[in-house]
Write an enzyme that holds these catalytic residues in place. Structure first.
Site, PDB file in Angstrom:
ATOM      1  N   GLU A   1      42.856  -1.295 -26.870  1.00  0.00           N
ATOM      2  CA  GLU A   1      43.947  -0.491 -26.304  1.00  0.00           C
ATOM      3  C   GLU A   1      44.906  -0.139 -27.447  1.00  0.00           C
ATOM      4  O   GLU A   1      45.125  -0.957 -28.354  1.00  0.00           O
ATOM      5  CB  GLU A   1      44.679  -1.334 -25.254  1.00  0.00           C
ATOM      6  CG  GLU A   1      46.002  -0.798 -24.773  1.00  0.00           C
ATOM      7  CD  GLU A   1      46.789  -1.845 -23.978  1.00  0.00           C
ATOM      8  OE1 GLU A   1      46.695  -3.051 -24.281  1.00  0.00           O
ATOM      9  OE2 GLU A   1      47.494  -1.431 -23.024  1.00  0.00           O
TER      10      GLU A   1
ATOM     11  N   CYS B   1      43.385  -2.965 -20.508  1.00  0.00           N
ATOM     12  CA  CYS B   1      44.171  -4.172 -20.521  1.00  0.00           C
ATOM     13  C   CYS B   1      44.491  -4.776 -19.156  1.00  0.00           C
ATOM     14  O   CYS B   1      43.623  -5.370 -18.542  1.00  0.00           O
ATOM     15  CB  CYS B   1      45.439  -3.975 -21.347  1.00  0.00           C
ATOM     16  SG  CYS B   1      46.043  -5.526 -21.978  1.00  0.00           S
TER      17      CYS B   1
HETATM   18  N1  ING Z   1      49.047  -6.700 -21.641  1.00  0.00           N
HETATM   19  C1  ING Z   1      48.968  -7.850 -20.869  1.00  0.00           C
HETATM   20  C2  ING Z   1      47.705  -7.978 -20.026  1.00  0.00           C
HETATM   21  O1  ING Z   1      47.648  -7.662 -18.850  1.00  0.00           O
HETATM   22  C3  ING Z   1      50.069  -9.555 -19.654  1.00  0.00           C
HETATM   23  C4  ING Z   1      50.191  -8.120 -20.070  1.00  0.00           C
HETATM   24  C5  ING Z   1      50.056 -10.548 -20.631  1.00  0.00           C
HETATM   25  C6  ING Z   1      49.895  -9.863 -18.331  1.00  0.00           C
HETATM   26  C7  ING Z   1      49.903 -11.887 -20.251  1.00  0.00           C
HETATM   27  C8  ING Z   1      49.756 -11.200 -17.931  1.00  0.00           C
HETATM   28  C9  ING Z   1      49.741 -12.201 -18.890  1.00  0.00           C
HETATM   29  O2  ING Z   1      46.754  -8.485 -20.597  1.00  0.00           O
HETATM   30  C10 ING Z   1      48.802  -5.398 -21.337  1.00  0.00           C
HETATM   31  N2  ING Z   1      48.964  -4.536 -22.355  1.00  0.00           N
HETATM   32  O3  ING Z   1      48.497  -5.014 -20.196  1.00  0.00           O
END
Ligand code: ING
Length: 304
Positions: A47, A172
């Protein structure tokens, strides 16, 4: 004759805020050449592969924000990647920040594309599930301002034919939502390509920080098995501008088994010969949607 496609995952280590597009592109081309040595047909990058993960900073100046976006693709800075891929006969998938100027109406998306071996763009996807927050939250050790900088994708999940099969993309946070994989599988997807930037520290639930690698593979393996599809998930990894991002990029078979995984938090290529016909072992049997699925019962799934 089974439909084989050698898919590569090109994990990227940290990208510094000051790193130029051409510096990043030269790293991506280096990985592309390694992939060519391995006979890779399609190479998947993370990403927002062209820049640092800039939603970790609060910015008010639109000109500063737009430095992280591409107004068009290909463009002169990215062209060397497209040229190298075409010369090597390798397809690409990578995420980038997309800026759309629709007659003065500016929209920004967290976007990913699949590029065919001939350089044509086969599929474009705009991230549906935007995590994080829209306002500056200084209590956090780092921001996660995707809801501020991007509009949510409205086209949803779709498929494109390419490399002998049916491909789909997600980005992601999408990988955590079971709907992502099922929406694509119901359209015939046999491969799901996913890039991610995932901090180890999750400020809202730090007691889960030690579970980030487990949750990453849990979601991906479940998505693969429950929908009988190959899943290729590629990290931007390592300590990027002070923020630790998880790695463990992987290639997962329709059985849910991890068949290849990165070992570092740096630039690293892994690959696997994916037999697309193996999706049938799952999709014709245990998850035969036509025979066993009960959509008339699942009435709550799409109620707002
Ligand atoms: N990053 C993260 C993801 O869903 C996140 C946000 C991090 C959610 C840690 C939950 C725990 O992997 C992106 N860019 O979506």
């Amino acid at each position: 004759m089974s439909r084989m496609v050698i898919i590569g995952a090109a994990q990227l280590g940290p990208i510094a805020r000051a790193e130029t597009r051409s510096e990043v592109i030269s790293r991506m081309v280096r990985l592309l050449r390694q992939a060519a040595e391995l006979g890779v047909d399609l190479l998947v990058y993370p990403e927002l592969a062209l820049t640092t993960f800039f939603p970790r900073w609060y910015m008010e100046d639109e000109a500063e924000l737009d430095l992280f976006f591409e107004a068009a693709l290909p463009n002169p800075a990215v062209q060397p990647l497209f040229d190298a891929a075409r010369a090597l006969g390798i397809g690409l998938c990578f995420g980038y920040a997309e800026r759309v100027d629709d007659g003065g109406n500016i929209r920004r998306y967290n976007t990913s594309i699949i590029v065919g071996k001939d350089g044509t763009i086969l599929h474009k996807y705009r991230k549906v599930h935007l995590p994080g927050h829209a306002e500056h939250e200084p209590w956090r050790p780092f921001q996660h301002l995707e809801k501020r900088y991007f509009s949510p994708g409205m086209e949803g999940f779709s498929v494109a034919s390419g490399f002998g099969g049916m491909l789909s993309q997600a980005i992601c946070n999408d990988r955590r939502w079971p709907e992502t994989y099922r929406e694509a599988a119901l359209q015939g997807a046999e491969v799901m390509l996913i890039g991610y930037n995932t901090p180890r520290h999750y400020p809202l639930a730090p007691e889960h920080d030690h579970l980030q690698d487990f949750h990453n593979h849990l979601c991906l393996q479940a998505g693969a098995y429950q929908n009988g599809m190959w899943v290729v998930a590629v990290a931007k990894a390592g300590c990027e501008e002070g923020c630790d991002l998880i790695g463990e990029s992987c290639i997962i078979a329709p059985t849910g088994e991890i068949v290849a995984q990165t070992k570092t938090l740096a630039d690293e290529v892994i690959c696997y010969p994916c037999d697309l016909d193996r999706c049938g072992e799952i999709r014709k049997n245990i998850f035969n949607f036509k025979l066993h699925r009960r959509p008339e019962i699942y009435t709550h799934l799409t109620i707002r």
